[in-house]
Write an enzyme that holds these catalytic residues in place. Sequence first.
Site, PDB file in Angstrom:
ATOM      1  N   LYS A   1      47.672 -26.778 -55.823  1.00 11.89           N
ATOM      2  CA  LYS A   1      47.360 -26.050 -57.066  1.00 11.89           C
ATOM      3  C   LYS A   1      48.177 -26.594 -58.248  1.00 11.89           C
ATOM      4  O   LYS A   1      47.636 -26.852 -59.310  1.00 11.89           O
ATOM      5  CB  LYS A   1      47.669 -24.544 -56.911  1.00 11.89           C
ATOM      6  CG  LYS A   1      46.912 -23.856 -55.788  1.00 11.89           C
ATOM      7  CD  LYS A   1      47.166 -22.360 -55.789  1.00 11.89           C
ATOM      8  CE  LYS A   1      48.625 -21.962 -55.542  1.00 11.89           C
ATOM      9  NZ  LYS A   1      49.156 -22.353 -54.223  1.00 11.89           N
TER      10      LYS A   1
ATOM     11  N   ARG B   1      48.483 -13.134 -56.464  1.00 14.72           N
ATOM     12  CA  ARG B   1      48.678 -13.405 -55.043  1.00 14.72           C
ATOM     13  C   ARG B   1      48.409 -12.162 -54.202  1.00 14.72           C
ATOM     14  O   ARG B   1      48.489 -12.231 -52.981  1.00 14.72           O
ATOM     15  CB  ARG B   1      50.115 -13.852 -54.795  1.00 14.72           C
ATOM     16  CG  ARG B   1      50.310 -15.361 -54.642  1.00 14.72           C
ATOM     17  CD  ARG B   1      51.799 -15.589 -54.498  1.00 14.72           C
ATOM     18  NE  ARG B   1      52.190 -16.816 -53.862  1.00 14.72           N
ATOM     19  CZ  ARG B   1      52.540 -17.921 -54.513  1.00 14.72           C
ATOM     20  NH1 ARG B   1      52.488 -17.998 -55.810  1.00 14.72           N
ATOM     21  NH2 ARG B   1      52.959 -18.980 -53.831  1.00 14.72           N
TER      22      ARG B   1
ATOM     23  N   ARG C   1      57.527 -32.402 -48.629  1.00 13.89           N
ATOM     24  CA  ARG C   1      57.453 -32.491 -50.099  1.00 13.89           C
ATOM     25  C   ARG C   1      58.839 -32.646 -50.731  1.00 13.89           C
ATOM     26  O   ARG C   1      59.770 -31.928 -50.403  1.00 13.89           O
ATOM     27  CB  ARG C   1      56.782 -31.218 -50.619  1.00 13.89           C
ATOM     28  CG  ARG C   1      56.643 -31.160 -52.127  1.00 13.89           C
ATOM     29  CD  ARG C   1      55.620 -30.171 -52.558  1.00 13.89           C
ATOM     30  NE  ARG C   1      56.013 -28.787 -52.373  1.00 13.89           N
ATOM     31  CZ  ARG C   1      55.280 -27.740 -52.776  1.00 13.89           C
ATOM     32  NH1 ARG C   1      54.114 -27.960 -53.363  1.00 13.89           N
ATOM     33  NH2 ARG C   1      55.686 -26.519 -52.572  1.00 13.89           N
TER      34      ARG C   1
ATOM     35  N   ARG D   1      62.603 -28.354 -52.104  1.00 13.16           N
ATOM     36  CA  ARG D   1      62.703 -26.928 -52.416  1.00 13.16           C
ATOM     37  C   ARG D   1      63.197 -26.175 -51.192  1.00 13.16           C
ATOM     38  O   ARG D   1      62.757 -26.438 -50.082  1.00 13.16           O
ATOM     39  CB  ARG D   1      61.321 -26.383 -52.823  1.00 13.16           C
ATOM     40  CG  ARG D   1      61.018 -26.541 -54.280  1.00 13.16           C
ATOM     41  CD  ARG D   1      59.599 -26.206 -54.623  1.00 13.16           C
ATOM     42  NE  ARG D   1      59.134 -24.914 -54.111  1.00 13.16           N
ATOM     43  CZ  ARG D   1      57.947 -24.393 -54.419  1.00 13.16           C
ATOM     44  NH1 ARG D   1      57.119 -25.046 -55.218  1.00 13.16           N
ATOM     45  NH2 ARG D   1      57.583 -23.237 -53.925  1.00 13.16           N
TER      46      ARG D   1
ATOM     47  N   ARG E   1      55.927 -18.478 -45.552  1.00 10.33           N
ATOM     48  CA  ARG E   1      55.095 -18.419 -46.774  1.00 10.33           C
ATOM     49  C   ARG E   1      53.617 -18.472 -46.417  1.00 10.33           C
ATOM     50  O   ARG E   1      52.797 -17.795 -47.034  1.00 10.33           O
ATOM     51  CB  ARG E   1      55.440 -19.587 -47.704  1.00 10.33           C
ATOM     52  CG  ARG E   1      56.765 -19.386 -48.426  1.00 10.33           C
ATOM     53  CD  ARG E   1      57.265 -20.679 -49.009  1.00 10.33           C
ATOM     54  NE  ARG E   1      56.466 -21.156 -50.121  1.00 10.33           N
ATOM     55  CZ  ARG E   1      56.422 -22.430 -50.503  1.00 10.33           C
ATOM     56  NH1 ARG E   1      57.112 -23.343 -49.846  1.00 10.33           N
ATOM     57  NH2 ARG E   1      55.699 -22.781 -51.528  1.00 10.33           N
TER      58      ARG E   1
HETATM   59  P1  AMP Z   1      54.983 -21.186 -55.647  1.00 13.32           P
HETATM   60  O1  AMP Z   1      55.755 -22.189 -56.434  1.00 13.32           O
HETATM   61  O2  AMP Z   1      53.724 -20.752 -56.333  1.00 13.32           O
HETATM   62  O3  AMP Z   1      54.753 -21.609 -54.224  1.00 13.32           O
HETATM   63  O4  AMP Z   1      55.892 -19.875 -55.588  1.00 13.32           O
HETATM   64  C1  AMP Z   1      57.180 -19.898 -55.002  1.00 13.32           C
HETATM   65  C2  AMP Z   1      57.623 -18.494 -54.672  1.00 13.32           C
HETATM   66  O5  AMP Z   1      57.689 -17.706 -55.860  1.00 13.32           O
HETATM   67  C3  AMP Z   1      56.701 -17.696 -53.734  1.00 13.32           C
HETATM   68  O6  AMP Z   1      56.918 -18.005 -52.369  1.00 13.32           O
HETATM   69  C4  AMP Z   1      57.119 -16.262 -54.080  1.00 13.32           C
HETATM   70  O7  AMP Z   1      58.363 -15.934 -53.512  1.00 13.32           O
HETATM   71  C5  AMP Z   1      57.316 -16.359 -55.588  1.00 13.32           C
HETATM   72  N1  AMP Z   1      56.036 -16.095 -56.293  1.00 13.32           N
HETATM   73  C6  AMP Z   1      55.331 -16.967 -57.067  1.00 13.32           C
HETATM   74  N2  AMP Z   1      54.222 -16.391 -57.541  1.00 13.32           N
HETATM   75  C7  AMP Z   1      54.212 -15.130 -57.063  1.00 13.32           C
HETATM   76  C8  AMP Z   1      53.310 -14.043 -57.166  1.00 13.32           C
HETATM   77  N3  AMP Z   1      52.166 -14.147 -57.877  1.00 13.32           N
HETATM   78  N4  AMP Z   1      53.609 -12.894 -56.528  1.00 13.32           N
HETATM   79  C9  AMP Z   1      54.758 -12.761 -55.819  1.00 13.32           C
HETATM   80  N5  AMP Z   1      55.648 -13.744 -55.649  1.00 13.32           N
HETATM   81  C10 AMP Z   1      55.382 -14.935 -56.268  1.00 13.32           C
END
Ligand code: AMP
Length: 226
Positions: A13, A88, A128, A161, A172
Amino acid sequence: MYLILLGAPGAGKGTQAKLIADDLGVAHVSSGDLFRENIKNNTPLGLEAKGYMNRGELVPDATVISMIMSHLGTDACRRGALLDGFPRTIAQAEALDAALYSGFDSGIQKVIYIKVETEELLNRLSGRWICPTCGSSYHEVKNPPKVAGLCDVESTALYQREDDKRSTAENRLQVYFNQTMPLIEFYAAQNLLVEINGQQEVEDVKVDIMEVLTPLAGERSKPLVA
Ligand code: AMP
């Protein structure tokens, strides 16, 4: 124009959003990036989010919703937004709908679901590596940097990360299956969902997405009266 990129962690994404947001003339809004920026700057929001993120859990809905809504109200998003990582949960999707219809006089135009098989997702996440300066993303096997451990653009040392480490990445994905996958049905029922095969070359995924979204961007730029 408000668009959503939906898909599991590791589906691509963020990579796609970076490639297409400018072409579409909208802001790229990544909830994960906003949280990481807050963590870097030691803000109260960052401190609240950090524990959830490091465990691979979702940050509570109320916190995410308020962060995204205030971001959508900024000047950067005046022409619309490409949402990456938000919503989400069903509660987040409902809050987004309510806000867009009341505050922004517009709804979601399209939801792009980037589909990738589970085994591939895990391989992508755990391999990654990211540049802390420009955000470029590499994979140790499929897309290694020219010099091991260094960004091709910035020559900065790459980092992994915390939440991409294997056991957190597995968590996740589980959270995604339980809490985010219901959104596929939610948006399909509104005829907004388009599924894209995410297991192709990055450029080919982009072409498939742009085939769906370019006509929408064109519609928006047509004059309202002939
Ligand atoms: P991402 O970079 O999108 O994979 O997000 C990394 C982390 O941020 C996720 O595993 C969640 O802990 C938190 N996070 C990001 N977006 C959301 C969301 N829409 N709702 C809840 N937690 C989020």
